[in-house]
Enzyme design. Structure first.
Site, mmCIF file in Angstrom:
data_model
loop_
_atom_site.group_PDB
_atom_site.id
_atom_site.type_symbol
_atom_site.label_atom_id
_atom_site.label_comp_id
_atom_site.label_asym_id
_atom_site.label_seq_id
_atom_site.Cartn_x
_atom_site.Cartn_y
_atom_site.Cartn_z
ATOM 1 C CE LYS A 298 -0.462 3.695 -10.513
ATOM 2 N NZ LYS A 298 -1.811 3.483 -11.019
ATOM 3 C CE LYS B 268 -0.070 5.111 -2.335
ATOM 4 N NZ LYS B 268 0.307 4.235 -3.422
ATOM 5 N N PRO C 32 0.772 -1.238 0.000
ATOM 6 C CG PRO C 32 -0.176 -1.124 2.121
ATOM 7 C CD PRO C 32 0.522 -2.063 1.192
HETATM 8 P P1 NAD Z 1 -4.601 -3.208 -0.594
HETATM 9 O O1 NAD Z 1 -4.585 -2.407 0.661
HETATM 10 O O2 NAD Z 1 -5.869 -3.853 -1.044
HETATM 11 O O3 NAD Z 1 -3.478 -4.370 -0.510
HETATM 12 C C1 NAD Z 1 -2.258 -4.221 0.134
HETATM 13 C C2 NAD Z 1 -1.887 -5.552 0.768
HETATM 14 O O4 NAD Z 1 -0.595 -5.417 1.393
HETATM 15 C C3 NAD Z 1 -2.874 -6.006 1.864
HETATM 16 O O5 NAD Z 1 -3.256 -7.347 1.656
HETATM 17 C C4 NAD Z 1 -2.046 -5.849 3.152
HETATM 18 O O6 NAD Z 1 -2.406 -6.780 4.158
HETATM 19 C C5 NAD Z 1 -0.642 -6.087 2.649
HETATM 20 N N1 NAD Z 1 0.387 -5.536 3.525
HETATM 21 C C6 NAD Z 1 0.375 -4.345 4.203
HETATM 22 N N2 NAD Z 1 1.523 -4.205 4.904
HETATM 23 C C7 NAD Z 1 2.268 -5.324 4.670
HETATM 24 C C8 NAD Z 1 3.554 -5.760 5.103
HETATM 25 N N3 NAD Z 1 4.307 -5.022 5.928
HETATM 26 N N4 NAD Z 1 3.999 -6.955 4.672
HETATM 27 C C9 NAD Z 1 3.250 -7.721 3.825
HETATM 28 N N5 NAD Z 1 2.005 -7.362 3.387
HETATM 29 C C10 NAD Z 1 1.548 -6.176 3.807
HETATM 30 O O7 NAD Z 1 -4.025 -2.228 -1.721
HETATM 31 P P2 NAD Z 1 -4.204 -2.364 -3.314
HETATM 32 O O8 NAD Z 1 -5.406 -1.601 -3.750
HETATM 33 O O9 NAD Z 1 -4.017 -3.793 -3.714
HETATM 34 O O10 NAD Z 1 -2.943 -1.479 -3.786
HETATM 35 C C11 NAD Z 1 -1.610 -1.990 -3.713
HETATM 36 C C12 NAD Z 1 -0.684 -1.056 -4.477
HETATM 37 O O11 NAD Z 1 -1.104 -0.991 -5.854
HETATM 38 C C13 NAD Z 1 -0.719 0.395 -3.976
HETATM 39 O O12 NAD Z 1 0.579 0.946 -4.047
HETATM 40 C C14 NAD Z 1 -1.676 1.094 -4.920
HETATM 41 O O13 NAD Z 1 -1.411 2.481 -5.003
HETATM 42 C C15 NAD Z 1 -1.390 0.356 -6.208
HETATM 43 N N6 NAD Z 1 -2.505 0.333 -7.172
HETATM 44 C C16 NAD Z 1 -3.784 0.088 -6.772
HETATM 45 C C17 NAD Z 1 -4.820 0.079 -7.729
HETATM 46 C C18 NAD Z 1 -6.268 -0.182 -7.351
HETATM 47 O O14 NAD Z 1 -7.139 0.084 -8.195
HETATM 48 N N7 NAD Z 1 -6.572 -0.701 -6.165
HETATM 49 C C19 NAD Z 1 -4.522 0.289 -9.079
HETATM 50 C C20 NAD Z 1 -3.201 0.493 -9.452
HETATM 51 C C21 NAD Z 1 -2.188 0.523 -8.485
#
Ligand code: NAD
Length: 297
Positions: free
Chosen positions: A172, A241, A68
């Site tokens: 990005k 963010k 995240p």
């Molecule tokens: P999310 O919060 O759904 O998933 C993040 C995962 O990381 C969770 O399962 C959490 O438990 C895990 N996590 C947190 N801290 C951790 C640690 N210390 N060790 C291991 N695991 C840990 O977030 P997301 O929506 O999947 O987004 C992830 C990344 O992708 C972000 O950087 C976001 O900006 C990017 N992103 C998201 C989207 C979207 O549409 N959701 C699209 C493009 C990019």
């Protein structure tokens, strides 16, 4: 283990379906996430579960992460029991949106142990992650690109931005600034229409057939705002963010972002009102409250 064995850390909204696609494509995985519920679906499909990033990086020479916040990415890569402590790892593919500063720091820290960072942020949302239709922006050394591109093609279309760490992150951040801006300004336009007495469904249809169409009117309004579900799949906290990172980075480069700064404030207000875990389409609710209307149809 073979080159078909990969590590994957962070199995959330994006990482979960992306890891699932790798299994479908014939790769085997060692996975880690601090949330046990996120790990279970992958374990059920045959992935090996590790107890730390270091353990993942001792089982696979290529480790992917989709995490995240920039601080989390840095800690998972370089912190205690992090990927850097792994015995087998040669390259780390970071799919998260971290901004160029953290990408540069992580690349430098990993390089001290002979590990290469592949900066590979993605766009296309949870739907794109499920269907393999993401845009994958890559910066890494060219010889590493040859090794990682077949893996990244499982997620969608790949774009090489250059060898310098962080270049892909700049693109990005720019993309996500535009997506959030479209959402804010489209909410303002639709609120005006509703207040004047126009049916918002018709108004969205007209805009999508006209020169004002954008990613919010084409996708977010029909799917998550007009039906009042507010479940697009991207949180306010993550969008805030991204825009914060973008405006800070631009200003540090001497590029003023007047509109970007206003969008950042709209996200700050949305987060204060609905919390970081709310869907970022909640921005429309802030505009609705100020205008005294509901964009519903
Ligand atoms: P999310 O919060 O759904 O998933 C993040 C995962 O990381 C969770 O399962 C959490 O438990 C895990 N996590 C947190 N801290 C951790 C640690 N210390 N060790 C291991 N695991 C840990 O977030 P997301 O929506 O999947 O987004 C992830 C990344 O992708 C972000 O950087 C976001 O900006 C990017 N992103 C998201 C989207 C979207 O549409 N959701 C699209 C493009 C990019």
């Amino acid at each position: 283990m073979s080159a078909m064995h990969l590590g994957f850390i962070g199995l959330g909204r994006m990482g979960g379906p992306m890891a699932g696609r790798l299994l479908e494509a014939g790769y085997s995985l060692t996975v880690f996430d601090t949330n046990e519920a996120a790990v279970r679906p992958l374990a059920d499909r045959g992935a090996t579960v590790a107890s730390s990033p270091a353990e993942v990086a001792s089982q696979a020479s290529t480790v992917l992460m989709c995490l995240p916040m920039p601080s989390v990415v840095q800690a998972v890569a370089l912190g205690e029991n992090g990927i850097i402590a792994g015995e087998r790892v040669e390259r780390v593919i970071d799919l998260s949106t971290t901004g160029p500063a953290v990408a540069t720091t992580v690349a430098k820290g990993l390089a001290e142990r002979g590990v290469t960072l592949v900066d590979a942020p993605v766009s296309g949302g949870v739907r794109g992650a499920r269907s393999g239709k993401l845009a994958v922006m890559i910066s890494c050394p060219k010889n590493t690109l040859q090794i990682v591109e077949p893996i990244l093609k499982v997620f969608g279309r790949t774009f090489f931005t250059g060898e310098k760490p962080g270049l892909a992150q700049v693109v990005k951040l720019a993309n996500n600034l535009l997506a959030a801006t479209a959402l804010v300004v489209s909410s303002e336009a639709l609120a005006m229409g509703v207040k004047a007495g126009v049916d918002p469904k018709i108004m969205v249809e007209i805009i999508n057939a006209s020169s004002g169409r954008n990613s919010a009117t084409e996708d977010k309004f029909p799917r998550a705002i007009l039906p009042r579900t507010f479940d697009f799949g991207f949180t306010t906290g993550l969008s805030y963010k991204d825009v914060r990172l973008c405006v800070d980075e631009a200003e540090s480069m001497g590029v003023p972002m007047v509109v970007g700064a206003a969008v950042r404030q709209m996200l700050a207000v949305t987060q204060a009102k609905f919390g970081p875990d709310s869907d970022f389409t909640s921005i429309a609710k802030v505009v609705e409250e100020w205008a005294g209307v509901e964009i519903k149809g």
